[in-house]
Design an enzyme around this catalytic site. Structure first.
Site, PDB file in Angstrom:
ATOM      1  N   GLN A 139     -29.882 -12.162  21.174  1.00  0.00           N
ATOM      2  CA  GLN A 139     -29.845 -12.544  22.591  1.00  0.00           C
ATOM      3  C   GLN A 139     -28.440 -13.025  22.961  1.00  0.00           C
ATOM      4  OE1 GLN A 139     -31.757 -16.051  24.378  1.00  0.00           O
ATOM      5  NE2 GLN A 139     -32.770 -14.693  25.836  1.00  0.00           N
TER       6      GLN A 139
ATOM      7  N   TYR B 174     -29.021 -19.778  33.542  1.00  0.00           N
ATOM      8  CA  TYR B 174     -27.692 -19.653  32.937  1.00  0.00           C
ATOM      9  C   TYR B 174     -26.829 -18.669  33.755  1.00  0.00           C
ATOM     10  CZ  TYR B 174     -29.816 -22.400  29.263  1.00  0.00           C
ATOM     11  OH  TYR B 174     -30.451 -23.416  28.580  1.00  0.00           O
TER      12      TYR B 174
ATOM     13  N   ARG C 161     -33.630 -10.323  29.767  1.00  0.00           N
ATOM     14  CA  ARG C 161     -34.601 -11.385  30.050  1.00  0.00           C
ATOM     15  C   ARG C 161     -34.337 -11.945  31.437  1.00  0.00           C
ATOM     16  NH1 ARG C 161     -36.970 -16.667  26.977  1.00  0.00           N
ATOM     17  NH2 ARG C 161     -39.010 -15.691  26.792  1.00  0.00           N
TER      18      ARG C 161
ATOM     19  N   GLY D 234     -43.233 -18.177  21.962  1.00  0.00           N
ATOM     20  CA  GLY D 234     -42.143 -19.075  21.617  1.00  0.00           C
ATOM     21  C   GLY D 234     -42.608 -20.181  20.698  1.00  0.00           C
ATOM     22  N   ARG D 235     -43.144 -21.257  21.295  1.00  0.00           N
ATOM     23  CA  ARG D 235     -43.555 -22.415  20.497  1.00  0.00           C
ATOM     24  C   ARG D 235     -44.511 -22.071  19.371  1.00  0.00           C
ATOM     25  NH1 ARG D 235     -43.567 -25.434  26.235  1.00  0.00           N
ATOM     26  NH2 ARG D 235     -44.117 -23.283  26.723  1.00  0.00           N
TER      27      ARG D 235
END
Ligand SMILES: Cc1cc2nc3c(=O)[nH]c(=O)nc-3n(C[C@H](O)[C@H](O)[C@H](O)COP(=O)(O)O)c2cc1C
Length: 372
Positions: free
Chosen positions: A99, A186, A233, A323-324
């Site tokens: 990424q 971002y 993404r 993810g988690r």
């Protein structure tokens, strides 16, 4: 599509995945010198059962950084470090994408080269935004971000070039794919959103202009990897780090069409409520993405096996990223396949530190040592 499950193989661009359980990109801040090492080889190697691993966000240049202890891909040492991580994943039969990250304004002078202000589309400070800095006494922690300076129009090609170089290094390191990080408030997201982009040059104003720089980045990276090895993404509708956007849907529609025309491998959406709140995609949004983009669609955010399966069956997603759950379950695909219970992630060890909360989560105790 009716018989598709999380465990049906998927052709993602030109890459064949054995299952549709994707490991989401997860910043873990465990590379104090920005070079991945043995710890990262072990961590990613343990998770090679994922259909695809998407690496933690990786800084493309020194000015791209907003968080200390995160890895980079602009030096020979970083490239060599990543190469060994890729080898560890491949040796266990896995696939891994890198990424590519530039934080834009989510940074502080303390993290920037020569104490310069961070760069952004416009000189607007992110209200409530925090980055991660190292203090003079050697301790590290969250810190409010600095006011950025607006990029000059003629500086933008230089950043596109940084992305291209990062992709060149990623390719040499052996990555199977790259994912352009245009999400989570971002740099590229700051260009896409109306609240953060108040430019009056060809990179600001209309949807087309705000999308120009992110699309130039995609094109540069796709020249290196081929569009069928590039994903992106996106987080339309997300409002974190003080980012706001009046036209998230119009932008998502435009990007889906533009990226579809380019033959990009996949669009990866992080659900707007992944970090809390109750914002969701508007009615019909997922169906529109299917209609406007010809490649694969990945969704991420609070999924379990049942909800993931539902998305596959309604044909709005081709794969689901976790993810988690992947932090706490190195063998997540196998656990989901067996309907086994899951380890709970420990939030206290998400960022920073060493093996604890990183490589020491237990595998299913089914008589087979996956770490061997
Ligand atoms: C510790 C942590 C680190 C993350 N780092 C990144 C990252 O580097 N890049 C990114 O795009 N998203 C990042 N995210 C967001 C995740 O990829 C994912 O979208 C989010 O956790 C929602 O999925 P989940 O509910 O399955 O955890 C991070 C999330 C967490 C919890």
């Amino acid at each position: 599509m009716a018989d598709t499950t999380l465990f049906t193989p998927l052709r993602l661009g030109s890459l064949s995945l054995p299952n549709r359980v994707i490991m989401a990109p997860l910043t873990r801040a465990r590379t104090p010198d920005s070079v991945p090492g043995k710890l990262q080889q072990a961590y990613y190697g343990q998770r090679a059962g994922a259909g695809l691993i998407i690496s933690e966000a990786t800084n493309i240049s020194p000015t791209a950084r907003g968080y200390v202890y995160t890895p980079g891909i602009w030096t020979d040492a970083q490239e060599a470090g990543w190469q060994q991580v890729v080898e560890a994943v491949h040796a266990k039969g896995g696939r891994i994408a890198l990424q590519l990250w530039h934080v834009g304004r989510v940074s502080h002078e303390m993290v920037q080269p020569d104490g310069q202000p961070p760069v952004a589309p416009s000189a607007l400070k992110g209200e409530g935004a925090e980055c991660f800095v190292e203090f003079e006494d050697g301790s590290a922690g969250r810190h409010p971000t600095s006011t950025p300076r607006a990029l000059e129009t003629d500086e933008i090609p230089g950043i596109v070039e940084d992305y291209r170089q990062a992709a060149v290094r990623a390719k040499r390191a052996g990555f199977d794919m790259v994912e352009v990080h245009a999400a989570n408030a971002y740099l590229l997201n700051q260009f896409l959103a109306t609240g953060t982009n108040q430019r009056t040059d060809r990179y600001g104003g209309s949807v087309e202009n705000r999308a120009r720089f992110p699309l130039e980045v995609v094109d540069a990276v796709a020249e290196v990897f081929g569009p069928d090895r590039v994903g992106i993404r996106l987080t339309p509708f997300i409002e974190i780090f003080g980012l706001s956007d009046d036209e998230p849907e119009a932008m998502a529609f435009y990007l889906a069409e533009q990226l579809g025309r380019r033959g990009l491998a996949y669009l990866h959406f992080n659900e707007p409520n992944w970090a809390g709140g109750d914002v969701t995609f508007p009615e019909g949004f997922r169906e529109q993405m299917r209609e406007r983009f010809g490649g694969s669609l990945i969704y991420c955010g609070h999924y379990d096996a049942e909800r993931a399966q539902q998305r596959l069956e309604e044909n709005t997603a081709d794969a689901i990223a976790f993810g988690r759950p992947f932090i706490a379950n190195p063998d997540l695909p196998e656990r989901l396949r067996l309907g086994a219970s899951l380890n709970e992630p420990d939030q206290g060890t998400f960022y920073g530190g060493g093996e604890q909360g990183y490589t020491d989560y237990p595998f299913l105790d089914n008589g087979y040592d996956h770490r061997a």
